[in-house]
Motif scaffolding. Structure first.
Motif, PDB file in Angstrom:
ATOM      1  N   LYS A 281       0.839  -1.212   0.000  1.00 59.17           N
ATOM      2  CA  LYS A 281       0.000   0.000   0.000  1.00 59.17           C
ATOM      3  C   LYS A 281       0.868   1.254   0.000  1.00 59.17           C
ATOM      4  CE  LYS A 281      -2.786   2.424   3.377  1.00 59.17           C
ATOM      5  NZ  LYS A 281      -3.483   2.312   4.652  1.00 59.17           N
ATOM      6  N   HIS A 282       1.922   1.265   0.811  1.00 58.86           N
ATOM      7  CA  HIS A 282       2.838   2.404   0.862  1.00 58.86           C
ATOM      8  C   HIS A 282       3.547   2.579  -0.479  1.00 58.86           C
ATOM      9  CE1 HIS A 282       6.699   4.313   2.589  1.00 58.86           C
ATOM     10  NE2 HIS A 282       5.776   5.244   2.560  1.00 58.86           N
ATOM     11  N   GLY A 283       3.981   1.462  -1.082  1.00 57.17           N
ATOM     12  CA  GLY A 283       4.658   1.519  -2.374  1.00 57.17           C
ATOM     13  C   GLY A 283       3.752   2.003  -3.488  1.00 57.17           C
ATOM     14  N   ILE A 284       2.499   1.544  -3.498  1.00 56.17           N
ATOM     15  CA  ILE A 284       1.533   1.976  -4.513  1.00 56.17           C
ATOM     16  C   ILE A 284       1.291   3.478  -4.397  1.00 56.17           C
ATOM     17  CG2 ILE A 284      -0.903   1.861  -5.189  1.00 56.17           C
ATOM     18  CD1 ILE A 284      -0.813  -1.123  -4.484  1.00 56.17           C
ATOM     19  N   SER A 285       1.126   3.945  -3.170  1.00 60.69           N
ATOM     20  CA  SER A 285       0.868   5.369  -2.951  1.00 60.69           C
ATOM     21  C   SER A 285       2.027   6.223  -3.450  1.00 60.69           C
ATOM     22  CB  SER A 285       0.638   5.641  -1.461  1.00 60.69           C
ATOM     23  OG  SER A 285      -0.432   4.866  -0.976  1.00 60.69           O
ATOM     24  N   ARG A 286       3.240   5.799  -3.139  1.00 60.83           N
ATOM     25  CA  ARG A 286       4.411   6.563  -3.576  1.00 60.83           C
ATOM     26  C   ARG A 286       4.567   6.517  -5.095  1.00 60.83           C
ATOM     27  NH1 ARG A 286       9.432   5.112   0.222  1.00 60.83           N
ATOM     28  NH2 ARG A 286      10.393   6.674  -1.114  1.00 60.83           N
ATOM     29  N   ALA A 287       4.300   5.345  -5.687  1.00 61.69           N
ATOM     30  CA  ALA A 287       4.423   5.219  -7.144  1.00 61.69           C
ATOM     31  C   ALA A 287       3.350   6.045  -7.853  1.00 61.69           C
ATOM     32  CB  ALA A 287       4.325   3.750  -7.548  1.00 61.69           C
ATOM     33  N   LEU A 288       2.135   6.080  -7.300  1.00 61.00           N
ATOM     34  CA  LEU A 288       1.049   6.872  -7.896  1.00 61.00           C
ATOM     35  C   LEU A 288       1.406   8.350  -7.919  1.00 61.00           C
ATOM     36  CD1 LEU A 288      -2.306   5.388  -6.545  1.00 61.00           C
ATOM     37  CD2 LEU A 288      -1.650   5.680  -8.930  1.00 61.00           C
ATOM     38  N   GLN A 289       1.942   8.857  -6.802  1.00 60.50           N
ATOM     39  CA  GLN A 289       2.258  10.289  -6.770  1.00 60.50           C
ATOM     40  C   GLN A 289       3.474  10.609  -7.624  1.00 60.50           C
ATOM     41  OE1 GLN A 289       4.555  12.396  -4.583  1.00 60.50           O
ATOM     42  NE2 GLN A 289       5.888  10.659  -4.197  1.00 60.50           N
ATOM     43  N   LEU A 290       4.343   9.619  -7.888  1.00 58.40           N
ATOM     44  CA  LEU A 290       5.442   9.855  -8.823  1.00 58.40           C
ATOM     45  C   LEU A 290       4.936   9.824 -10.265  1.00 58.40           C
ATOM     46  CD1 LEU A 290       8.326   7.751  -7.254  1.00 58.40           C
ATOM     47  CD2 LEU A 290       8.158  10.239  -7.378  1.00 58.40           C
ATOM     48  N   TYR A 291       3.963   8.947 -10.547  1.00 54.48           N
ATOM     49  CA  TYR A 291       3.415   8.834 -11.895  1.00 54.48           C
ATOM     50  C   TYR A 291       2.593  10.074 -12.248  1.00 54.48           C
ATOM     51  CZ  TYR A 291       1.304   6.878 -16.065  1.00 54.48           C
ATOM     52  OH  TYR A 291       0.922   6.664 -17.363  1.00 54.48           O
ATOM     53  N   GLU A 292       1.740  10.489 -11.307  1.00 52.57           N
ATOM     54  CA  GLU A 292       0.859  11.644 -11.525  1.00 52.57           C
ATOM     55  C   GLU A 292       0.936  12.549 -10.296  1.00 52.57           C
ATOM     56  OE1 GLU A 292      -0.893  14.287 -13.223  1.00 52.57           O
ATOM     57  OE2 GLU A 292      -0.827  12.475 -14.439  1.00 52.57           O
ATOM     58  N   PRO A 293       1.786  13.584 -10.305  1.00 51.50           N
ATOM     59  CA  PRO A 293       1.973  14.437  -9.128  1.00 51.50           C
ATOM     60  C   PRO A 293       0.695  15.116  -8.630  1.00 51.50           C
ATOM     61  CG  PRO A 293       3.731  14.796 -10.707  1.00 51.50           C
ATOM     62  CD  PRO A 293       2.722  13.918 -11.381  1.00 51.50           C
ATOM     63  N   SER A 294      -0.325  15.238  -9.475  1.00 49.32           N
ATOM     64  CA  SER A 294      -1.560  15.892  -9.029  1.00 49.32           C
ATOM     65  C   SER A 294      -2.322  15.024  -8.021  1.00 49.32           C
ATOM     66  CB  SER A 294      -2.458  16.200 -10.223  1.00 49.32           C
ATOM     67  OG  SER A 294      -2.857  14.999 -10.861  1.00 49.32           O
ATOM     68  N   LEU A 295      -1.977  13.742  -7.906  1.00 48.44           N
ATOM     69  CA  LEU A 295      -2.635  12.852  -6.941  1.00 48.44           C
ATOM     70  C   LEU A 295      -2.035  12.986  -5.546  1.00 48.44           C
ATOM     71  CD1 LEU A 295      -2.880   9.603  -9.104  1.00 48.44           C
ATOM     72  CD2 LEU A 295      -4.626  11.342  -8.772  1.00 48.44           C
ATOM     73  N   ARG A 296      -0.894  13.659  -5.432  1.00 52.09           N
ATOM     74  CA  ARG A 296      -0.183  13.753  -4.152  1.00 52.09           C
ATOM     75  C   ARG A 296      -1.021  14.337  -3.008  1.00 52.09           C
ATOM     76  NH1 ARG A 296       4.854  13.607  -1.868  1.00 52.09           N
ATOM     77  NH2 ARG A 296       5.248  15.180  -0.271  1.00 52.09           N
ATOM     78  N   PRO A 297      -1.749  15.438  -3.194  1.00 51.51           N
ATOM     79  CA  PRO A 297      -2.498  15.999  -2.053  1.00 51.51           C
ATOM     80  C   PRO A 297      -3.514  15.030  -1.451  1.00 51.51           C
ATOM     81  CG  PRO A 297      -2.385  17.593  -3.840  1.00 51.51           C
ATOM     82  CD  PRO A 297      -1.825  16.315  -4.368  1.00 51.51           C
ATOM     83  N   ALA A 298      -4.229  14.292  -2.297  1.00 52.10           N
ATOM     84  CA  ALA A 298      -5.225  13.342  -1.783  1.00 52.10           C
ATOM     85  C   ALA A 298      -4.555  12.204  -1.018  1.00 52.10           C
ATOM     86  CB  ALA A 298      -6.054  12.777  -2.932  1.00 52.10           C
TER      87      ALA A 298
END
Length: 168
Positions: free
Chosen positions: A118-135
């Protein structure tokens, strides 16, 4: 004295030599993807470490076990609670079913491994699409859960438990 200082912000900018507006602007984050269009991140929890790759796709979710074979996540993490933990980052970011996930897990137990993925997915998502970082940050998914097992101390039966008291 042409420019008078009327507020603390004016004083702060006069001392630092920059305007307050220039401080507020920070460099925008850029997506980090490899040649195959994937993003990679490492997730950790307890003693478990997960290496996670995400790429746009149909929502396939494969976990590599210690034998080196890829298994569907519903077979590897059989408990519904663990499966729910793995889907949380996609639900929070509102991108469920849009990414394929490949993860390699090592160490710890199933619960720690699920938290690491879960931690890895979250970090990879925000690296793939930085606009997802705030959520993801607001949900607390980008913070590593640093709780680990406490070590055993000498003179104790376990980490804190004393030996049984005997009067005689």
């Amino acid at each position: 004295m042409a420019d008078e200082i009327k507020s603390l912000d004016d004083l702060k900018s006069a001392v630092s030599g920059t305007s307050a507006a220039a401080e507020a602007i920070e460099a925008p984050r850029t997506p980090q993807r490899d040649a195959l269009g994937r993003s990679y991140a490492t997730g950790k929890r307890k003693d478990a470490v997960a290496r996670v790759w995400i790429k746009p796709g149909s929502g396939k979710f494969l976990i590599r076990n210690n034998k080196g074979e890829f298994i569907d996540y519903s077979k590897y993490f059989a408990r519904p609670v663990l499966q729910m933990i793995l889907r949380q980052p996609f639900q929070v970011a509102n991108v469920e079913g849009q990414f394929d996930v490949m993860a390699t897990v090592a160490g710890g137990g199933l619960s720690g491994q699920a938290g690491a993925v879960k931690h890895g997915i979250s970090r990879a998502l925000q690296l793939y699409e930085p606009s997802l970082r705030p959520a993801l940050k607001a949900a607390g998914f980008l913070t590593r859960d640093s709780r680990v097992v406490e070590r055993k101390k000498y003179g104790k039966a376990k980490a804190r438990r004393s030996f049984q008291f005997s009067k005689r």
